[in-house]
Design an enzyme around this catalytic site. Structure first.
Site, mmCIF file in Angstrom:
data_model
loop_
_atom_site.group_PDB
_atom_site.id
_atom_site.type_symbol
_atom_site.label_atom_id
_atom_site.label_comp_id
_atom_site.label_asym_id
_atom_site.label_seq_id
_atom_site.Cartn_x
_atom_site.Cartn_y
_atom_site.Cartn_z
ATOM 1 N N ARG A 94 4.714 -6.194 -11.243
ATOM 2 C CA ARG A 94 5.010 -4.901 -10.632
ATOM 3 C C ARG A 94 3.726 -4.078 -10.513
ATOM 4 N NH1 ARG A 94 8.986 -0.520 -13.404
ATOM 5 N NH2 ARG A 94 7.114 -0.138 -14.626
ATOM 6 N N GLY A 128 3.507 -1.013 -7.867
ATOM 7 C CA GLY A 128 4.030 0.345 -7.661
ATOM 8 C C GLY A 128 5.541 0.417 -7.821
ATOM 9 N N HIS A 173 7.876 -0.292 -5.705
ATOM 10 C CA HIS A 173 8.599 0.205 -4.526
ATOM 11 C C HIS A 173 9.414 -0.860 -3.794
ATOM 12 C CE1 HIS A 173 6.727 3.980 -5.206
ATOM 13 N NE2 HIS A 173 6.963 4.474 -4.016
ATOM 14 N N SER A 193 10.295 -6.811 -8.039
ATOM 15 C CA SER A 193 9.182 -6.794 -8.993
ATOM 16 C C SER A 193 9.664 -6.618 -10.432
ATOM 17 C CB SER A 193 8.187 -5.684 -8.636
ATOM 18 O OG SER A 193 8.855 -4.452 -8.487
ATOM 19 N N CYS A 249 3.709 6.860 1.663
ATOM 20 C CA CYS A 249 4.282 7.326 0.407
ATOM 21 C C CYS A 249 3.261 7.126 -0.716
ATOM 22 C CB CYS A 249 5.553 6.520 0.143
ATOM 23 S SG CYS A 249 6.351 6.933 -1.381
ATOM 24 N N GLY A 300 2.364 0.952 -4.636
ATOM 25 C CA GLY A 300 1.279 0.236 -5.303
ATOM 26 C C GLY A 300 0.533 -0.684 -4.341
ATOM 27 N N GLY A 312 1.722 -4.820 -4.146
ATOM 28 C CA GLY A 312 2.795 -5.227 -3.243
ATOM 29 C C GLY A 312 2.511 -4.834 -1.801
ATOM 30 N N LEU A 334 8.279 -7.593 6.217
ATOM 31 C CA LEU A 334 8.383 -8.016 4.820
ATOM 32 C C LEU A 334 8.425 -6.845 3.839
ATOM 33 C CD1 LEU A 334 8.351 -10.326 2.698
ATOM 34 C CD2 LEU A 334 5.862 -10.180 2.754
ATOM 35 N N TYR A 368 9.708 -4.055 4.175
ATOM 36 C CA TYR A 368 11.031 -3.424 4.141
ATOM 37 C C TYR A 368 12.016 -4.519 3.741
ATOM 38 C CZ TYR A 368 8.731 0.299 6.869
ATOM 39 O OH TYR A 368 7.887 1.288 7.300
HETATM 40 C C1 LIG Z 1 9.628 5.585 -0.577
HETATM 41 C C2 LIG Z 1 8.976 4.404 0.088
HETATM 42 C C3 LIG Z 1 8.119 4.607 1.171
HETATM 43 C C4 LIG Z 1 7.502 3.532 1.813
HETATM 44 N N1 LIG Z 1 6.649 3.774 2.869
HETATM 45 C C5 LIG Z 1 6.004 2.737 3.456
HETATM 46 C C6 LIG Z 1 5.060 2.951 4.514
HETATM 47 O O1 LIG Z 1 4.776 4.096 4.905
HETATM 48 N N2 LIG Z 1 4.469 1.876 5.080
HETATM 49 C C7 LIG Z 1 4.738 0.596 4.654
HETATM 50 O O2 LIG Z 1 4.141 -0.328 5.203
HETATM 51 N N3 LIG Z 1 5.600 0.367 3.651
HETATM 52 C C8 LIG Z 1 6.242 1.396 3.040
HETATM 53 N N4 LIG Z 1 7.107 1.145 2.010
HETATM 54 C C9 LIG Z 1 7.343 -0.232 1.569
HETATM 55 C C10 LIG Z 1 6.265 -0.723 0.605
HETATM 56 O O3 LIG Z 1 5.081 -1.009 1.321
HETATM 57 C C11 LIG Z 1 6.727 -2.006 -0.099
HETATM 58 O O4 LIG Z 1 7.879 -1.738 -0.855
HETATM 59 C C12 LIG Z 1 5.625 -2.600 -0.994
HETATM 60 O O5 LIG Z 1 5.859 -3.962 -1.219
HETATM 61 C C13 LIG Z 1 5.540 -1.865 -2.309
HETATM 62 O O6 LIG Z 1 4.488 -2.326 -3.095
HETATM 63 P P1 LIG Z 1 4.525 -1.961 -4.658
HETATM 64 O O7 LIG Z 1 3.360 -2.558 -5.316
HETATM 65 O O8 LIG Z 1 4.766 -0.493 -4.821
HETATM 66 O O9 LIG Z 1 5.897 -2.643 -5.067
HETATM 67 P P2 LIG Z 1 6.340 -3.644 -6.214
HETATM 68 O O10 LIG Z 1 7.809 -3.449 -6.315
HETATM 69 O O11 LIG Z 1 5.518 -3.463 -7.441
HETATM 70 O O12 LIG Z 1 6.002 -5.060 -5.573
HETATM 71 C C14 LIG Z 1 6.549 -5.525 -4.356
HETATM 72 C C15 LIG Z 1 6.463 -7.045 -4.295
HETATM 73 O O13 LIG Z 1 5.098 -7.460 -4.412
HETATM 74 C C16 LIG Z 1 4.909 -8.224 -5.610
HETATM 75 N N5 LIG Z 1 3.676 -7.766 -6.245
HETATM 76 C C17 LIG Z 1 3.408 -6.516 -6.707
HETATM 77 N N6 LIG Z 1 2.185 -6.473 -7.230
HETATM 78 C C18 LIG Z 1 1.657 -7.712 -7.112
HETATM 79 C C19 LIG Z 1 0.406 -8.289 -7.496
HETATM 80 N N7 LIG Z 1 -0.529 -7.567 -8.125
HETATM 81 N N8 LIG Z 1 0.197 -9.604 -7.231
HETATM 82 C C20 LIG Z 1 1.148 -10.357 -6.608
HETATM 83 N N9 LIG Z 1 2.344 -9.856 -6.239
HETATM 84 C C21 LIG Z 1 2.600 -8.548 -6.482
HETATM 85 C C22 LIG Z 1 6.115 -7.911 -6.470
HETATM 86 O O14 LIG Z 1 6.379 -8.937 -7.389
HETATM 87 C C23 LIG Z 1 7.199 -7.743 -5.446
HETATM 88 O O15 LIG Z 1 7.656 -8.990 -5.003
HETATM 89 C C24 LIG Z 1 7.746 2.218 1.358
HETATM 90 C C25 LIG Z 1 8.596 2.004 0.269
HETATM 91 C C26 LIG Z 1 9.218 3.080 -0.359
HETATM 92 C C27 LIG Z 1 10.156 2.838 -1.520
#
Ligand SMILES: Cc1cc2nc3c(=O)[nH]c(=O)nc-3n(C[C@H](O)[C@H](O)[C@H](O)COP(=O)(O)OP(=O)(O)OC[C@H]3O[C@@H](n4cnc5c(N)ncnc54)[C@H](O)[C@@H]3O)c2cc1C
Ligand SMILES: *[C@@H]1O[C@H](CO)[C@@H](O)[C@H](O)[C@H]1NC(C)=O
Ligand SMILES: *[C@@H]1O[C@H](CO)[C@@H](O)[C@H](O)[C@H]1NC(C)=O
Ligand SMILES: *[C@@H]1O[C@H](CO)[C@@H](O)[C@H](O)[C@H]1NC(C)=O
Ligand SMILES: *[C@@H]1O[C@H](CO)[C@@H](O)[C@H](O)[C@H]1NC(C)=O
Ligand SMILES: *[C@@H]1O[C@H](CO)[C@@H](O)[C@H](O)[C@H]1NC(C)=O
Length: 522
Positions: free
Chosen positions: A103, A105, A107, A113, A169, A173, A176, A464, A466
């Site tokens: 994990r 972020g 999101h 995650s 947003c 993180g 992801g 992907l 979304y």
């Molecule tokens: C409120 C909100 C607003 C959003 N706005 C946008 C936007 O403006 N534009 C856009 O393109 N997307 C947007 N998204 C979607 C967002 O880009 C994805 O949900 C993204 O995958 C989140 O990354 P994360 O690291 O926060 O999520 P996480 O839940 O931590 O990870 C998402 C996926 O990636 C994997 N992962 C995470 N970190 C790693 C790592 N270090 N190495 C390998 N795999 C990893 C996780 O296991 C999981 O499968 C938004 C999402 C939300 C909830």
């Protein structure tokens, strides 16, 4: 009766004993691998469901409380603060036969995650957030746990003429986001986040770190939009910063159906992808909750320049919107980040460092539009959106510009030339109730079905980041390529096969797997 009880007690004690043993072996494994560590230090970063900080650590980043009730929670949470602890955590999971979820972020729309079929270890990168900017090179090395808001803030601390083209947003993180694509207000000028990656450190199942050179160009291709989580754990990215002017402009114009929203949206579809690449105008079409009487379309815009040039461009390309200088606000790029991130542009930029959770439940889906939807058909779509029993919206992000210049196989993210815009559908509610949840999810599936004639076909593409498990779920760790291709080609089109080939070569035991991970070729 008596027999039953004995059985249950026996079962409970065996499973508790078994998990206590695994905790112990995991700790010992970590101790033997992290040089110079000790028991106390390892215990501090290792949380079991019985530790007092477990729930707080798990729920602190939750964006969709739909998953709070899940029983598929981590068996162990590891919150490393140093690289050797991450490497050890991965190697020890592998050694002890535990699955891993990473994990950054938190999101992920489907909670992938932090949810999984037990037993698995959740590797929480919340403390891995270093950002090293090199302005001479216009690059930065950023650790995967960094949030977009923190990255944008750090850039703004050293330059007011640099930025990075990624999502809106601030809490998202980088782990992801970049590994799933990543786009925001600058995609028409600079492409998506994954287009702007120069190098990366990827950790394999044995806890070895590989940079671009060591992992090779195939693997480096795969992790830029192909779900890095199928290939390893991203420790950090090297990104290319982009130039932004000292002054940018934002405007928001709203129109209801009575004020001509349909005609304007229809016109927007014809020009949004052909506008000057400095100009990004998205449309958010939404009802106002249950029983709402009208749709409001919000023309939500960002421009890489000042008001005067913007007015000239708008007057030439989209005069129907009637944009005037008084509708526009000039600001610095970091103020625009605050503005689009849901803050006030004059808020202290330090708010971007906050990590927040959300109390709103939601279900989302995505589509790509290649041909403008006829005006009368838009009216039918608005009727559908009005039929939701809660807040529902369609976020339409224009493509074109730089997106047309990058070819489909350049990186795994394939949605390029020929796409006018992306739609994200979202239905949002507040009640923590399974029946209410089911009702709104069902409604979302109906809307998606209704949209079939108006969006991309063969495949009906999806984004992907979304993530939508309705598109398909891998079968119990043994999905064939053909089965997975049902959802795979939606996210990756023709790139899916190459992803499966690279997966088969780089992770032949399918250690890095999840409900929608890239399958082995078989
Ligand atoms: C409120 C909100 C607003 C959003 N706005 C946008 C936007 O403006 N534009 C856009 O393109 N997307 C947007 N998204 C979607 C967002 O880009 C994805 O949900 C993204 O995958 C989140 O990354 P994360 O690291 O926060 O999520 P996480 O839940 O931590 O990870 C998402 C996926 O990636 C994997 N992962 C995470 N970190 C790693 C790592 N270090 N190495 C390998 N795999 C990893 C996780 O296991 C999981 O499968 C938004 C999402 C939300 C909830
Ligand atoms: C254990 O490690 C921590 C962190 O490195 C250190 O602060 C502490 O002094 C060590 N304790 C012992 C008993 O060595
Ligand atoms: C920044 O990059 C330049 C050019 O590659 C290099 O010479 C310099 O050492 C780097 N600076 C830092 C602080 O790493
Ligand atoms: C807009 O364009 C029209 C005709 O093309 C022109 O007459 C008018 O002066 C322009 N307005 C601005 C503010 O540029
Ligand atoms: C979560 O659990 C509570 C308590 O058991 C229940 O009332 C509620 O309906 C559940 N919510 C969801 C979304 O499953
Ligand atoms: C996986 O599926 C293949 C056929 O698709 C089958 O031959 C094999 O036995 C299965 N393996 C496991 C571990 O279930």
């Amino acid at each position: 009766m008596g027999y039953h009880w004995v059985f249950i007690i026996l079962f409970l004690s065996i499973s508790c004993l078994a998990s206590a043993l695994v905790d112990k072996s995991f700790k010992e494994c970590m101790l033997s691998r992290v040089v110079g560590s000790n028991s106390t230090a390892i215990e501090r970063i290792l949380l079991t469901p019985s530790s007092s900080q477990y729930t707080q650590a798990l729920d602190s980043l939750i964006q969709n409380p739909r998953w709070l009730n899940s029983t598929r929670k981590p068996f162990l949470i590891i919150t490393p603060t140093h690289v050797p602890e991450i490497l050890a955590a991965i190697a020890c999971s592998n050694k002890l036969g535990l699955q891993i979820r990473v994990r950054s972020g938190g999101h992920d729309y489907e909670g992938l995650s932090y949810l999984g079929n037990a037993p698995f270890v959740m590797l929480d990168l919340i403390n891995m957030r270093s950002v090293a900017i090199n302005l001479t090179e216009e690059t930065a090395w950023v650790q995967a746990g960094t949030s977009l808001g923190e990255l944008y803030y750090r850039i703004s601390q050293v330059s007011n003429t640099h930025g990075f083209p990624a999502g809106l947003c601030p809490g998202i993180g980088l782990g992801g986001h970049i590994s799933g694509g990543g786009f925001g207000t600058m995609l028409r000028k600079y492409g998506i986040a994954a287009d702007n990656v120069l190098d990366a450190h990827l950790i394999d199942k044995d806890g070895m770190v590989h940079d671009r050179k060591a992992m090779g160009e195939d693997l480096f291709w795969a992790i830029r939009g192909g779900s890095a989580t199928s290939f390893g754990v991203i420790l950090k990215w090297k990104i290319r910063l982009v130039k932004v002017p000292a002054i940018v402009t934002a405007f928001t114009i709203q129109r209801t159906l009575e004020e001509g929203a349909t005609k304007l949206t229809h016109r927007w579809q014809q020009i949004a992808d052909t506008l000057h690449p400095d100009l990004f105008i998205r449309v958010v079409a939404q009802n106002s909750g249950a029983n709402s009487k009208t749709i409001t379309t919000i023309f939500n815009s960002f421009f890489l320049g000042g008001i005067d040039r913007l007015i000239l461009i708008m007057n030439g390309s989209f005069p129907e919107l009637g944009l005037q200088a008084k509708d526009c606000i000039e600001m610095s790029w970091i103020q625009s980040v605050l503005h689009f991130g849901g803050y006030n542009k004059d808020d202290p930029p330090e708010v971007l460092l906050k990590r927040t959770k959300s109390n709103n439940f939601f279900k989302a889906k995505s589509d790509f539009v290649k041909v403008p939807i006829p005006e009368n058909e838009l009216e039918g779509i608005w009727k559908m959106v009005l039929s939701a029993d809660t807040l529902a919206l369609m976020i339409m992000d224009p493509f074109g510009g730089r997106m047309n210049e990058i070819s489909e196989p350049d990186i795994p993210f394939p949605h390029r030339k020929g796409n006018l815009y992306n739609i994200q559908y979202m239905v949002i509610w507040e009640e923590n109730n399974i029946e209410v949840s089911n009702k709104h999810v069902k409604w979302m599936r109906m809307l998606y079905k209704y949209m079939t004639p108006y969006v991309s076909k063969s495949p009906r593409a999806a984004y992907l980041n979304y993530r939508d498990l309705d598109l398909g779920i891998n079968k119990l760790d043994n999905t064939s390529y053909i089965e997975a291709n049902v959802w795979g080609e939606k996210y990756f089109k023709g790139n899916f096969r190459r992803l499966a080939e690279i997966k088969t070569k780089s992770d032949s035991i399918n250690f890095f797997r999840s409900e929608q991970s890239i399958p082995l070729l078989k």
